[in-house]
Each structure stands twice: as C-alpha cells, then as structure tokens.
Scaffold this motif. Structure first.
Motif, PDB file in Angstrom:
ATOM      1  N   UNK A  13      -8.366 -69.061 -64.480  1.00 36.17           N
ATOM      2  CA  UNK A  13      -9.158 -69.819 -63.525  1.00 36.17           C
ATOM      3  C   UNK A  13      -8.616 -69.690 -62.112  1.00 36.17           C
ATOM      4  N   UNK A  14      -7.338 -69.420 -61.988  1.00 34.68           N
ATOM      5  CA  UNK A  14      -6.719 -69.286 -60.677  1.00 34.68           C
ATOM      6  C   UNK A  14      -5.286 -69.773 -60.719  1.00 34.68           C
ATOM      7  N   UNK A  15      -4.692 -69.875 -59.525  1.00 37.15           N
ATOM      8  CA  UNK A  15      -3.328 -70.374 -59.391  1.00 37.15           C
ATOM      9  C   UNK A  15      -3.397 -71.747 -58.747  1.00 37.15           C
ATOM     10  N   UNK A  16      -2.856 -72.735 -59.440  1.00 39.28           N
ATOM     11  CA  UNK A  16      -2.858 -74.113 -58.933  1.00 39.28           C
ATOM     12  C   UNK A  16      -1.550 -74.390 -58.208  1.00 39.28           C
ATOM     13  N   UNK A  17      -1.669 -75.044 -57.055  1.00 39.51           N
ATOM     14  CA  UNK A  17      -0.510 -75.471 -56.288  1.00 39.51           C
ATOM     15  C   UNK A  17      -0.386 -76.987 -56.282  1.00 39.51           C
ATOM     16  N   UNK A  18      -1.305 -77.658 -57.003  1.00 38.12           N
ATOM     17  CA  UNK A  18      -1.299 -79.120 -57.104  1.00 38.12           C
ATOM     18  C   UNK A  18      -2.220 -79.534 -58.245  1.00 38.12           C
ATOM     19  N   UNK A  19      -2.125 -80.811 -58.640  1.00 39.75           N
ATOM     20  CA  UNK A  19      -3.050 -81.334 -59.643  1.00 39.75           C
ATOM     21  C   UNK A  19      -4.489 -81.278 -59.132  1.00 39.75           C
ATOM     22  N   UNK A  20      -4.674 -81.454 -57.820  1.00 36.67           N
ATOM     23  CA  UNK A  20      -6.026 -81.379 -57.252  1.00 36.67           C
ATOM     24  C   UNK A  20      -6.635 -79.995 -57.467  1.00 36.67           C
ATOM     25  N   UNK A  21      -5.823 -78.942 -57.334  1.00 27.94           N
ATOM     26  CA  UNK A  21      -6.315 -77.584 -57.613  1.00 27.94           C
ATOM     27  C   UNK A  21      -6.730 -77.463 -59.071  1.00 27.94           C
ATOM     28  N   UNK A  22      -5.904 -77.980 -59.969  1.00 25.12           N
ATOM     29  CA  UNK A  22      -6.206 -77.922 -61.400  1.00 25.12           C
ATOM     30  C   UNK A  22      -7.520 -78.623 -61.702  1.00 25.12           C
ATOM     31  N   UNK A  23      -7.709 -79.806 -61.148  1.00 26.55           N
ATOM     32  CA  UNK A  23      -8.959 -80.554 -61.352  1.00 26.55           C
ATOM     33  C   UNK A  23     -10.141 -79.755 -60.809  1.00 26.55           C
TER      34      UNK A  23
END
Length: 73
Positions: A30-40
């Motif tokens: 899905x991509x690279x998350x740099x925070x929980x907000x990115x994950x959401x």
C-alpha cells in the motif's frame, strides 16, 4: 467488516514502514507509512469500512513486524 491481514513491516534505514495487505491470497504493497495517520489513510484508500475506528493495535488484523508498534523511525 471482513478481517484482512495487514502487515506493517520493520522500520527501514531511511525511516518509515512498508504496509502490505493480503486480499484473497495476494499481497499488495500500500505504501510506506511514516505515522499512524499514513497507515489509516492507506486503509481508507482500500475502502475498508471505518478505518479510523480500526484498532491499530489489533493483532488479529494488523501484524507489526520488528520493533514496537506505532514507531516509524
């Protein structure tokens, strides 16, 4: 909501964690998350119902690989 396995991989040397989702036996990055907000946001884009309410510590749905959950650097 159908539970789908989501893997948040270990922190990369450059920071961030790759997020992978398995749907019908197929892994999709899905991509690279740099925070929980990115994950959401990644989960919202997959049109999962109520991704804001998904327990990001729910180990039946999300597997955090290497390191502590919710850390991205």
């Amino acid at each position: 909501m159908e539970q789908v396995p989501i893997l948040v991989q270990r922190i990369s040397p450059a920071g961030g964690r790759r997020v992978v989702i398995r749907i019908r036996g197929v892994d999709t990055v899905l991509g690279v998350a740099f925070s929980d907000a990115d994950l959401v946001e990644f989960l919202r884009r997959m049109e999962l119902p109520d991704p804001d309410e998904l327990g990001l510590g729910d180990f039946e749905v999300i597997a955090w690989q290497g390191g502590r959950p919710h850390r991205y650097e």
